[in-house]
Scaffold this active site. Sequence first.
Site, PDB file in Angstrom:
ATOM      1  CG  ASP A  67      87.675  32.212   3.437  1.00 45.87           C
ATOM      2  OD1 ASP A  67      88.547  32.928   3.980  1.00 45.87           O
ATOM      3  OD2 ASP A  67      87.317  31.128   3.918  1.00 45.87           O
ATOM      4  CG  ASP A 136      79.386  24.377   9.161  1.00 46.80           C
ATOM      5  OD1 ASP A 136      80.631  24.404   8.996  1.00 46.80           O
ATOM      6  OD2 ASP A 136      78.616  25.224   8.659  1.00 46.80           O
ATOM      7  CG  HIS A 138      82.892  26.061   7.170  1.00 46.39           C
ATOM      8  ND1 HIS A 138      81.970  26.804   7.875  1.00 46.39           N
ATOM      9  CD2 HIS A 138      84.104  26.508   7.597  1.00 46.39           C
ATOM     10  CE1 HIS A 138      82.601  27.635   8.687  1.00 46.39           C
ATOM     11  NE2 HIS A 138      83.901  27.474   8.539  1.00 46.39           N
ATOM     12  CD  GLU A 143      78.903  27.612   6.016  1.00 43.80           C
ATOM     13  OE1 GLU A 143      79.369  26.579   6.540  1.00 43.80           O
ATOM     14  OE2 GLU A 143      78.723  28.662   6.652  1.00 43.80           O
TER      15      GLU A 143
HETATM   16  C1  F6R Z   1      88.501  31.340   7.254  1.00 47.00           C
HETATM   17  C2  F6R Z   1      88.071  30.007   6.879  1.00 47.00           C
HETATM   18  C3  F6R Z   1      87.206  29.185   7.757  1.00 47.00           C
HETATM   19  C4  F6R Z   1      87.813  29.007   9.161  1.00 47.00           C
HETATM   20  C5  F6R Z   1      86.882  28.188  10.038  1.00 47.00           C
HETATM   21  C6  F6R Z   1      87.442  27.971  11.424  1.00 47.00           C
HETATM   22  O1  F6R Z   1      89.373  31.868   6.283  1.00 47.00           O
HETATM   23  O2  F6R Z   1      88.415  29.586   5.825  1.00 47.00           O
HETATM   24  O3  F6R Z   1      87.005  27.934   7.175  1.00 47.00           O
HETATM   25  O4  F6R Z   1      89.049  28.375   9.031  1.00 47.00           O
HETATM   26  O5  F6R Z   1      85.655  28.828  10.113  1.00 47.00           O
HETATM   27  O6  F6R Z   1      87.579  29.190  12.077  1.00 47.00           O
HETATM   28  P1  F6R Z   1      88.297  29.287  13.510  1.00 47.00           P
HETATM   29  O7  F6R Z   1      89.724  28.950  13.271  1.00 47.00           O
HETATM   30  O8  F6R Z   1      88.147  30.716  13.919  1.00 47.00           O
HETATM   31  O9  F6R Z   1      87.613  28.313  14.372  1.00 47.00           O
END
Ligand code: F6R
Length: 261
Positions: A67, A136, A138, A143
């Site tokens: 992403d 959440d 995702h 989301e």
């Molecule tokens: C980022 C992504 C998100 C993160 C998620 C957890 O490329 O795809 O899904 O993996 O927000 O983020 P952290 O690891 O910082 O808790």
Amino acid sequence: MEVVIVPDAGAAGDLVAEAMARLLRRKPDALLGVATGSTPLPVYRALAAKAAAGEVDVSRARICQLDEYVGLPAGHPESYRSVVLREVVEPLGLDETCFMGPDGSAEDIPAACERYERELAEAGGVDLQLLGIGTDGHIGFNEPCSSLASRTRIKTLTRQTRADNARFFGGDIDQVPRHVITQGIGTIMEARHLVLLATGEGKAEAVAQTVEGPLSAMVPASALQMHPNATVVVDEAAASGLKLAEYFRSTYESKPHWQTI
Ligand code: F6R
């Protein structure tokens, strides 16, 4: 899905890095899908250490992004392109030619999304996609209520995700972009192996819903229940909400090695 519970984030990083190394020994030009955020950093460090020690040749590895923020100027240190170059590509001694990702600064975002889908397909698909998980539920930036069949597209971040990510923008939620390009859940599900990594108590509820809750667009990560080759690697803290934790421990311990890799 296979659920592997390890003592801590360091052990989780080592386990997933070894899975990547094994894949690269079998398929030296494997396409590795990487996530950003804090959780996967121990994986990238452990893989770079293995490469430096000569345990695995990563010189033909290909890397792709999950992403990207929309609207950050090219080269912004928190753009996911910059993060992946800094945390993955450079430590592995690779250069930008091994790397592909969506263009969050494109004039025409829908065209950039279509282009990225085409590039992934032309590259032969993702061999191993590493995923983090949002509080959440995702994956990527799909989301809650994202279509489970979605493709790469623009998404609006929830306030919770922007608050979670404010730490990368000096603690200021207003600096966190509102929009992202993300691989869709349908896109992610085409990877040959999905490895979801979660560490820390803050992820315990999302992990429990992903693994033991119903398949639901309200918890996008629950789509992994439909993938034929998905591994969830969690530390003790992130596993603390799992009713089946003992069962997962016993199934893993009774195997001669991590068989799905
Ligand atoms: C980022 C992504 C998100 C993160 C998620 C957890 O490329 O795809 O899904 O993996 O927000 O983020 P952290 O690891 O910082 O808790």
